[in-house]
Design a protein around this motif. Structure first.
Motif, PDB file in Angstrom:
ATOM      1  N   ASP A  52       5.696  -3.182   1.829  1.00 42.60           N
ATOM      2  CA  ASP A  52       5.383  -1.749   1.836  1.00 42.60           C
ATOM      3  C   ASP A  52       6.613  -0.968   1.387  1.00 42.60           C
ATOM      4  O   ASP A  52       7.184  -0.179   2.131  1.00 42.60           O
ATOM      5  N   HIS A  65      -6.160   4.857   2.234  1.00 46.82           N
ATOM      6  CA  HIS A  65      -5.376   5.047   3.442  1.00 46.82           C
ATOM      7  C   HIS A  65      -5.070   6.521   3.707  1.00 46.82           C
ATOM      8  O   HIS A  65      -5.963   7.261   4.117  1.00 46.82           O
ATOM      9  N   ALA A 109       4.785  -4.638   5.374  1.00 51.03           N
ATOM     10  CA  ALA A 109       3.676  -3.878   5.946  1.00 51.03           C
ATOM     11  C   ALA A 109       3.526  -4.295   7.403  1.00 51.03           C
ATOM     12  O   ALA A 109       3.491  -5.485   7.715  1.00 51.03           O
ATOM     13  N   TYR A 134       2.025  -5.887  -2.755  1.00 51.96           N
ATOM     14  CA  TYR A 134       2.632  -4.589  -2.442  1.00 51.96           C
ATOM     15  C   TYR A 134       1.531  -3.598  -2.079  1.00 51.96           C
ATOM     16  O   TYR A 134       0.591  -3.382  -2.850  1.00 51.96           O
ATOM     17  N   VAL A 135       1.637  -2.970  -0.918  1.00 51.15           N
ATOM     18  CA  VAL A 135       0.595  -2.059  -0.442  1.00 51.15           C
ATOM     19  C   VAL A 135       1.039  -0.605  -0.557  1.00 51.15           C
ATOM     20  O   VAL A 135       2.225  -0.301  -0.652  1.00 51.15           O
ATOM     21  N   GLU A 136       0.068   0.301  -0.587  1.00 52.26           N
ATOM     22  CA  GLU A 136       0.265   1.753  -0.494  1.00 52.26           C
ATOM     23  C   GLU A 136       1.230   2.294  -1.540  1.00 52.26           C
ATOM     24  O   GLU A 136       2.058   3.170  -1.257  1.00 52.26           O
ATOM     25  N   ASP A 137       1.112   1.775  -2.763  1.00 46.82           N
ATOM     26  CA  ASP A 137       1.964   2.244  -3.863  1.00 46.82           C
ATOM     27  C   ASP A 137       1.150   2.616  -5.100  1.00 46.82           C
ATOM     28  O   ASP A 137       1.680   2.666  -6.209  1.00 46.82           O
ATOM     29  N   HIS A 151       4.986   3.310   0.335  1.00 48.03           N
ATOM     30  CA  HIS A 151       4.242   3.943   1.417  1.00 48.03           C
ATOM     31  C   HIS A 151       3.915   5.416   1.088  1.00 48.03           C
ATOM     32  O   HIS A 151       4.390   6.348   1.741  1.00 48.03           O
ATOM     33  N   TYR A 191      11.031  -1.993  -5.890  1.00 45.44           N
ATOM     34  CA  TYR A 191      10.079  -2.765  -5.099  1.00 45.44           C
ATOM     35  C   TYR A 191      10.468  -4.238  -4.975  1.00 45.44           C
ATOM     36  O   TYR A 191      10.181  -4.880  -3.972  1.00 45.44           O
ATOM     37  N   ASN A 194       8.673   5.383   2.801  1.00 45.80           N
ATOM     38  CA  ASN A 194       9.628   4.274   2.881  1.00 45.80           C
ATOM     39  C   ASN A 194      10.752   4.331   1.851  1.00 45.80           C
ATOM     40  O   ASN A 194      11.654   3.497   1.879  1.00 45.80           O
ATOM     41  N   SER A 231      -2.525  -5.828   8.393  1.00 44.86           N
ATOM     42  CA  SER A 231      -1.816  -6.553   7.336  1.00 44.86           C
ATOM     43  C   SER A 231      -0.544  -7.248   7.800  1.00 44.86           C
ATOM     44  O   SER A 231       0.083  -7.975   7.045  1.00 44.86           O
ATOM     45  N   ASP A 234      -4.586   0.796  -1.951  1.00 47.94           N
ATOM     46  CA  ASP A 234      -3.915  -0.472  -2.196  1.00 47.94           C
ATOM     47  C   ASP A 234      -4.473  -1.058  -3.495  1.00 47.94           C
ATOM     48  O   ASP A 234      -5.598  -0.739  -3.888  1.00 47.94           O
TER      49      ASP A 234
END
Length: 412
Positions: A204, A134, A192, A155-158, A207, A185, A226, A197, A150
């Motif tokens: 998210d 991303h 997201a 859980y995304v973008e972590d 982030h 988290y 975030n 998504s 991802d």
């Protein structure tokens, strides 16, 4: 041309090029300030306007388009040490998602492509319509690429991953769910909300939008929107060096207290920030620059949130664990240049700073401003964005076209 005897000859060649594509010719670019004597333009530098989607292009000091990229590109635009550029493409504009990491050059010649149809866990991301890569990428001394990714969980973008471009293999993964307290988290309620998504129940909480690698120390500098947090850690040992966040000390486990930076009087906490990177390091003092969106997502500065956005330089004393704000520009522009998402700040060679207010006027405009050390504007460019296409300027870079180490090999 000057020969060995000092004799000079001059010959002028006129080259007629093809017309610019219609989407470039009709692009709404307006320049209101252009003091080229004070701008950092070098001998062949352009301002790259890297958008959130569609094509990337570059303009000169008059705002005239001098370079453009025909493939659709998202977020990633990194000039590599070999003079090539790294981008994240859609091969066809009709493709559902961006999924191709491409090493190319300024002629558009492709050297390497990596398709991300699978997540790190092995299941097909395509079933969820997700992109593995991303916001950002950083090149490390061994030539590998650090990617914000991802990790095939809810859980995304972590997560970040190291890709070996010679083999196409992921050689290392750091999951920040294993670094930060579990409560960060598990208690987060931030879903997201991107186009691919949303509705899937993905969370998210962090982030990550920036990763910067320091070859001298082996440390990485990261930003996560975030949590309104920036932090430094050693890439090899995963040991945290420091954390800057407004979240009170009492809300952290005691084991984290030693990492928290204490701000000096007048130092503002960032909120929803982007683009943090290291400017210089002298002994125990280091200077960093970031774009402070100034929106308190979960922490941040709640009193000033939403009133302005700014490029801000901080100086950190890593021994004393203190931080102070030493320079900032944007507060005087007020709410008209507030941007709740995206943005970037770049310190230029002559001391000027190029600032991308990418989501001005709720995304209707992207405003790129170059200021000197005293906050005087020397360049001001505005692009009117298409609300339908969401083609905001994600980051703006002033870059040398072409870098000194670039080899014009016409045989390829």
């Amino acid at each position: 041309m000057t020969d060995q005897s000092g004799n000079q000859q001059t010959k002028t060649f006129k080259i007629k090029t093809a017309k610019l594509p219609k989407w470039i010719r009709s692009f709404p670019i307006k320049v209101t300030v252009k003091d080229k004597a004070k701008m950092n333009l070098g001998s062949n530098e352009l301002t790259v306007l890297n958008r959130t989607t569609k094509q990337t292009f570059a303009v000169d000091g008059d705002g005239e388009v001098r370079w453009y990229y025909l493939r659709w590109n998202e977020h990633i635009f990194e000039q590599l040490n070999n003079g090539h550029i790294l981008l994240f493409n859609k091969i066809k504009s009709s493709d559902e998602k961006y999924n191709m990491l491409v090493e190319t050059d300024y002629f558009g010649r492709v050297y390497r492509e990596f398709s991300f149809d699978k997540t790190l866990g092995g299941s097909y991301a395509e079933t969820a319509g997700l992109s593995l890569v991303h916001h950002d990428v950083a090149e490390v001394p061994n030539g590998n690429w650090l990617l914000t990714v991802d990790d095939d969980s809810k859980y995304v973008e972590d997560t970040i991953a190291e890709l070996n471009p010679n083999t196409g293999k992921i050689v290392k993964v750091i999951d920040f769910k294993k670094i930060f307290p579990e409560s960060m988290y598990k208690k987060s309620k931030i879903k997201a909300n991107d186009n691919t998504s949303s509705g899937l129940g993905l969370m998210d909480w962090l982030h990550i939008n920036t990763i910067d690698y320091d070859a001298k120390t082996g440390n990485i500098l990261l930003s996560a929107r975030n949590q309104d947090i920036i932090w430094s850690m050693n890439y090899q040992t995963k040991k945290i060096n420091w954390i800057f966040i407004s979240k009170p000390t009492k809300e952290w486990p005691s084991s984290f207290h030693k990492y928290l930076l204490k701000p000096s009087k007048g130092t503002k906490y960032p909120g929803g920030q982007h683009g943090v990177y290291l400017l210089k390091e002298t002994g125990s003092k280091l200077d960093i620059l970031l774009y402070d969106n100034n929106i308190a997502v979960t922490n941040g500065d709640k009193k000033q949130s939403g009133k302005f956005s700014a490029a801000t330089e901080y100086q950190i004393n890593t021994k004393k664990k203190t931080i102070k704000q030493v320079w900032s520009y944007g507060k005087n522009l007020g709410k008209q240049n507030f941007t709740e998402v995206i943005g970037y700040a770049q310190r230029l060679k002559n001391g000027n700073t190029l600032i991308n207010f990418g989501f001005k006027n709720k995304g209707k405009e992207s405003n790129i401003i170059e200021v000197d050390a005293h906050g005087n504007q020397v360049f001001n460019l505005t692009i009117t964005n298409s609300a339908k296409d969401m083609t905001y300027v994600y980051r703006a870079y002033r870059m040398q076209f072409y870098p000194d180490n670039y080899v014009f090999d016409v045989t390829k």
